[in-house]
Design an enzyme around this catalytic site. Structure first.
Site, PDB file in Angstrom:
ATOM      1  CD  GLU A  94      -1.752   5.087   3.990  1.00 39.29           C
ATOM      2  OE1 GLU A  94      -2.342   3.837   4.208  1.00 39.29           O
ATOM      3  OE2 GLU A  94      -1.235   5.524   4.757  1.00 39.29           O
ATOM      4  CG  ASN A 109      -0.456  -0.210   2.445  1.00 39.71           C
ATOM      5  OD1 ASN A 109       0.474  -1.007   2.643  1.00 39.71           O
ATOM      6  ND2 ASN A 109      -0.879   0.643   3.670  1.00 39.71           N
ATOM      7  CD  GLU A 144      -5.609  -6.293  -1.518  1.00 39.75           C
ATOM      8  OE1 GLU A 144      -6.196  -6.948  -0.546  1.00 39.75           O
ATOM      9  OE2 GLU A 144      -5.041  -5.121  -1.300  1.00 39.75           O
ATOM     10  CG  HIS A 166      -6.512  -0.168  -1.909  1.00 42.57           C
ATOM     11  ND1 HIS A 166      -7.276  -0.690  -1.186  1.00 42.57           N
ATOM     12  CD2 HIS A 166      -6.741   0.998  -2.102  1.00 42.57           C
ATOM     13  CE1 HIS A 166      -8.318   0.364  -0.601  1.00 42.57           C
ATOM     14  NE2 HIS A 166      -7.718   1.396  -1.416  1.00 42.57           N
TER      15      HIS A 166
END
EC number: 3.5.4.5
Length: 296
Positions: free
Chosen positions: A90, A88, A103, A101
């Site tokens: 951010e 992930n 995935e 994310h």
């Protein structure tokens, strides 16, 4: 070995850690080819899915989560057995919709590497609804096997029953399918040519906004992202976020960025320039080069 793996490798069984250690050199960005996977399986006495679960701490070390401080690692398994790690991402101080994310990161890693089908997703936390919808866009998405620590393996159809997907919008060539849109640009700038190539490989069946971002760092390396749309629209992955995710996987800093290019089709029903500039200006003091090109 890269510093980001020092603590994580101690979470692995010793035999596996010893065999993996030479693979975690400065060039490691989360990819293990099928032969390396077999080698690690043999040494650790694990099958490939047990190995994937054991390697999740390494995948999670690729994360950059300054908002949540929650490290998620994922591994997408290609049809030939290669492992593609993702984590992930951010953006500090920015709206959460800029987040990538784990995935998505792993799947985009596989896609940028030329994979046309993913058989399994291995992840250290249950996929959120956003990611389940994103995976459902893939070739044979409902059949992808999801592996979680301490839980039985189940297909995506278990996690996303009665799914809405590309077929509901009459899209017959889902994400990862071999497809290319021809776009026209006359230039001898290698970065623009790279952006053109990746835009042609982008997936935009709903808006026709075929687009790509290329970031160039101070040492001349380039990191690409393609637009990947989704039938549910909101889980679409923007090319800037994909490029930033690739840059972080390669252990680069945002401050290394010296050029940023967005190339998109003139025939798109939308433009990505506003969202792309927002993400870029959150991480780098670089002006976005924006090109709009015509399809053939």
């Amino acid at each position: 070995m890269q510093d980001r793996f020092v603590r994580r490798i101690n979470e692995l069984p010793k035999a596996l850690a010893d065999e993996l250690l030479p693979m975690l050199g400065e060039q490691f960005c989360g990819h293990l080819d099928a032969q390396q996977v077999k080698q690690l399986c043999a040494v650790s006495a694990m099958d490939s899915h047990e190995l994937g679960l054991a390697l999740l701490p390494i995948a999670a070390a690729l994360a950059k989560p300054p908002v949540s401080n929650f490290y998620v690692g994922a591994i997408a398994v290609g049809s030939g057995g290669d492992f593609y790690m993702g984590a992930n991402l951010e953006l500090q101080g920015e709206a959460l919709f800029h987040s990538v994310h784990a995935e998505q990161s792993a799947i985009s890693h596989a896609w940028l590497s030329g994979e046309t089908q993913i058989s399994d997703i291995i992840v250290n936390a249950s996929p959120c609804g956003h990611c389940r919808q994103f995976m459902n866009e893939l070739v044979q998405g409902q059949a992808i096997r999801i592996h979680l620590p301490g839980q039985d393996t189940a297909p995506l159809s278990h996690y996303l029953p009665y799914a809405f997907g590309p077929a509901d919008l009459n899209v017959t060539a889902p994400l990862l399918s071999k497809q290319q849109t021809e776009l026209v640009l006359e230039s001898d700038d290698p970065l623009l040519i790279e952006a053109l190539d990746h835009a042609g490989l982008s997936y935009a069946p709903y808006s026709q906004c075929h687009a790509a971002v290329v970031l160039e760092t101070e040492d001349g390396a380039s990191f690409c992202g393609r637009y990947a749309e989704n039938a549910a629209f909101n889980p679409s992955m923007l090319p800037m976020q994909m490029a930033l995710s690739a840059l972080v996987r390669h252990n680069r800093s945002f401050s290394d960025i010296k050029r940023a290019v967005l190339l998109e089709s003139s025939q798109g029903k939308i433009s990505l320039v506003g969202a792309t500039m927002d993400a870029l200006h959150a991480v780098a003091v670089v002006e976005l080069e924006h090109l709009v090109v015509d399809p053939v």
